[in-house]
Scaffold this active site. Sequence first.
Site, PDB file in Angstrom:
ATOM      1  CG  HIS A 130     -32.625-114.458 -16.398  1.00 52.51           C
ATOM      2  ND1 HIS A 130     -32.389-113.551 -15.186  1.00 52.51           N
ATOM      3  CD2 HIS A 130     -31.553-114.586 -16.724  1.00 52.51           C
ATOM      4  CE1 HIS A 130     -31.386-113.412 -15.200  1.00 52.51           C
ATOM      5  NE2 HIS A 130     -30.474-114.041 -16.094  1.00 52.51           N
TER       6      HIS A 130
ATOM      7  CG  ASP B 170     -42.774-114.015 -13.878  1.00 49.88           C
ATOM      8  OD1 ASP B 170     -41.573-114.094 -14.458  1.00 49.88           O
ATOM      9  OD2 ASP B 170     -43.501-112.989 -13.624  1.00 49.88           O
TER      10      ASP B 170
HETATM   11  C1  GDG Z   1     -37.179-111.946 -16.254  1.00 48.07           C
HETATM   12  C2  GDG Z   1     -38.007-113.224 -16.024  1.00 48.07           C
HETATM   13  C3  GDG Z   1     -37.225-113.144 -13.614  1.00 48.07           C
HETATM   14  C4  GDG Z   1     -40.656-102.725 -14.203  1.00 48.07           C
HETATM   15  N1  GDG Z   1     -41.297-101.694 -14.646  1.00 48.07           N
HETATM   16  C5  GDG Z   1     -40.623-100.970 -14.393  1.00 48.07           C
HETATM   17  C6  GDG Z   1     -39.316-101.318 -13.995  1.00 48.07           C
HETATM   18  N2  GDG Z   1     -39.399-102.523 -13.812  1.00 48.07           N
HETATM   19  C7  GDG Z   1     -38.665-103.566 -13.116  1.00 48.07           C
HETATM   20  C8  GDG Z   1     -39.222-104.327 -11.813  1.00 48.07           C
HETATM   21  C9  GDG Z   1     -38.356-105.555 -11.944  1.00 48.07           C
HETATM   22  C10 GDG Z   1     -38.203-105.953 -13.217  1.00 48.07           C
HETATM   23  O1  GDG Z   1     -38.367-104.616 -14.155  1.00 48.07           O
HETATM   24  C11 GDG Z   1     -38.833-106.818 -13.585  1.00 48.07           C
HETATM   25  O2  GDG Z   1     -38.631-108.171 -13.368  1.00 48.07           O
HETATM   26  P1  GDG Z   1     -39.298-109.423 -13.257  1.00 48.07           P
HETATM   27  O3  GDG Z   1     -38.713-110.584 -12.776  1.00 48.07           O
HETATM   28  O4  GDG Z   1     -40.610-108.954 -12.607  1.00 48.07           O
HETATM   29  O5  GDG Z   1     -39.694-109.717 -14.688  1.00 48.07           O
HETATM   30  P2  GDG Z   1     -39.178-109.865 -16.084  1.00 48.07           P
HETATM   31  O6  GDG Z   1     -38.866-108.826 -16.778  1.00 48.07           O
HETATM   32  O7  GDG Z   1     -39.914-110.620 -17.230  1.00 48.07           O
HETATM   33  O8  GDG Z   1     -37.740-110.692 -15.889  1.00 48.07           O
HETATM   34  C12 GDG Z   1     -38.454-113.211 -14.552  1.00 48.07           C
HETATM   35  C13 GDG Z   1     -36.326-112.103 -14.048  1.00 48.07           C
HETATM   36  O9  GDG Z   1     -36.001-112.295 -15.467  1.00 48.07           O
HETATM   37  C14 GDG Z   1     -34.888-112.001 -13.384  1.00 48.07           C
HETATM   38  O10 GDG Z   1     -34.317-113.522 -13.369  1.00 48.07           O
HETATM   39  O11 GDG Z   1     -37.640-112.913 -12.238  1.00 48.07           O
HETATM   40  O12 GDG Z   1     -39.345-114.429 -14.151  1.00 48.07           O
HETATM   41  O13 GDG Z   1     -39.253-113.036 -16.742  1.00 48.07           O
HETATM   42  O14 GDG Z   1     -36.888-105.221 -11.360  1.00 48.07           O
HETATM   43  O15 GDG Z   1     -38.869-103.352 -10.768  1.00 48.07           O
HETATM   44  N3  GDG Z   1     -38.085-100.685 -13.630  1.00 48.07           N
HETATM   45  C15 GDG Z   1     -38.206 -99.098 -13.937  1.00 48.07           C
HETATM   46  N4  GDG Z   1     -39.418 -98.885 -14.308  1.00 48.07           N
HETATM   47  C16 GDG Z   1     -40.375 -99.322 -14.673  1.00 48.07           C
HETATM   48  O16 GDG Z   1     -41.569 -98.775 -15.394  1.00 48.07           O
HETATM   49  N5  GDG Z   1     -37.304 -98.565 -13.473  1.00 48.07           N
END
Ligand code: GDG
Length: 473
Positions: A155, A363
Amino acid sequence: MSRLIVVSNRVAPTQEGRPAAGGLAIGVLDALKETGGVWFGWSGEIAAEPSTPVIEKQGNVTYATVGLTKRDYDQYYRGFSNATLWPTFHYRNDLSRYDRQEYAGYLRVNVTLAKQLKELIKPDDIIWVHDYHLLPFARCLRDLGVKNPIGFFLHIPFPVPEVMRTVPPHEELVKCMCSYDVVGFQTDADRQSFVDYIERGHHGTSSDENMIHAYGRFLKVAAYPIGIYPDAIAKAAEQFTDRKQVRSMRDAMRGRKLIMSVDRLDYSKGLVERFQAFERLLQNAPGWHGRVSLVQIAPPTRADVQTYQRIRQNLEGEAGRINGRFAQLDWTPIQYLNRKYERNLLMALFRHSQVGYVTPLRDGMNLVAKEYVASQDPADPGVLVLSQFAGAAEQLPGALVVNPFDLSQMAEALERALSMPLAERQARHADMMAPLRVNNLSVWRDTFLADLRHVATASSVTEKAVKRADVTA
Ligand code: GDG
């Protein structure tokens, strides 16, 4: 059809309504709910000793979870995974440390988890392993005699060979990764870094169809950019618009423009630089004073890893300093909220903001960028300001793409986004929604699993043929 077993470090909380922040959890759970299957991994609990998995069935998903001992947690999770691999794979060698004991713990936990899972595996199952905590997992399963197809999806970014080589056991890790039948990355650049490592180190060769022959095995190495379900997100964002919290936030804004950011609190997400670029905007364009606010939601994660404590302090300091410099009695420039919110509420907040400000320093993909676009009202959409170092930048052609190390460029992009005419906003939004629909989360899962089924069959045939040729030669 054969059963799907998903393996990840952490199995997301199973209780309905408990938000699972983190892209992996969101992506995997949605994918599993559609196909049904088993999700195996750590429960999040510290246990006195390793034990057999606790099984809990909900709908068509069976959750099989195990505890980790305190020592395992410290060495495998807090140590090698999050203090060595995570920073290095995000190009932060300066924050990375290496400890042999922790690496030994990392390998030990992979072996233990493989033994615990082995008892649940049936001959027809296909196994899909996720992320950097489990790079050696297929090797451990193979050592236990497991012959099932095993795929791996990373990821986070895979670094270029020069950076990968700073992790002392780099070669052992890459060799272990070659025990999978398919290794998937978020972007073609990540895939290329892995292939470069193999080829430049003379560990193997690659062919046109993304196949690699390395360490005596054939495997597929390809990019599978993770997606979202844009229409479901659009619907949720619209439905939650009337929520009390959304209304009170809109009232509190009193016609001011809103820039929204949501990230796990992590140094890879570029939060400090983001605050400073917003400060640059306020400094260069005083016309925006009192007319725009930045809301940053940043739920803490890995709070017991030292570098995460530091980023938290740093960020609190920056938010306080910038607010102290510019705030007025009735206006706070930065609202910094250090907690988790309900997912649908976040989508509704995205819909009511004029700018999505997503500027990680590095990222794998960044789902927030995609969610921001999907949440918008197509008749009056907001503008996405996106880092060129997020995997998502390749896929969101309508974003204003910025270099997060260039504060002036980010400040200019914010100003352009805040002033963008409606027709341009609509055109940019439409340009992004189309690919989000085409490459949605089901496509990510189905493409990966189709390749896994295909390659596992083809490579076992090829390996047998190669062995036969070796014997007769
Ligand atoms: C890894 C990789 C890759 C965030 N705050 C809250 C919340 N979130 C949710 C967001 C989004 C998810 O969490 C975060 O996903 P990201 O992709 O932005 O980042 P990582 O957590 O670092 O994820 C990344 C991912 O895996 C998938 O393959 O894209 O590059 O680092 O969905 O909306 N959700 C809730 N409350 C929050 O306060 N419910």
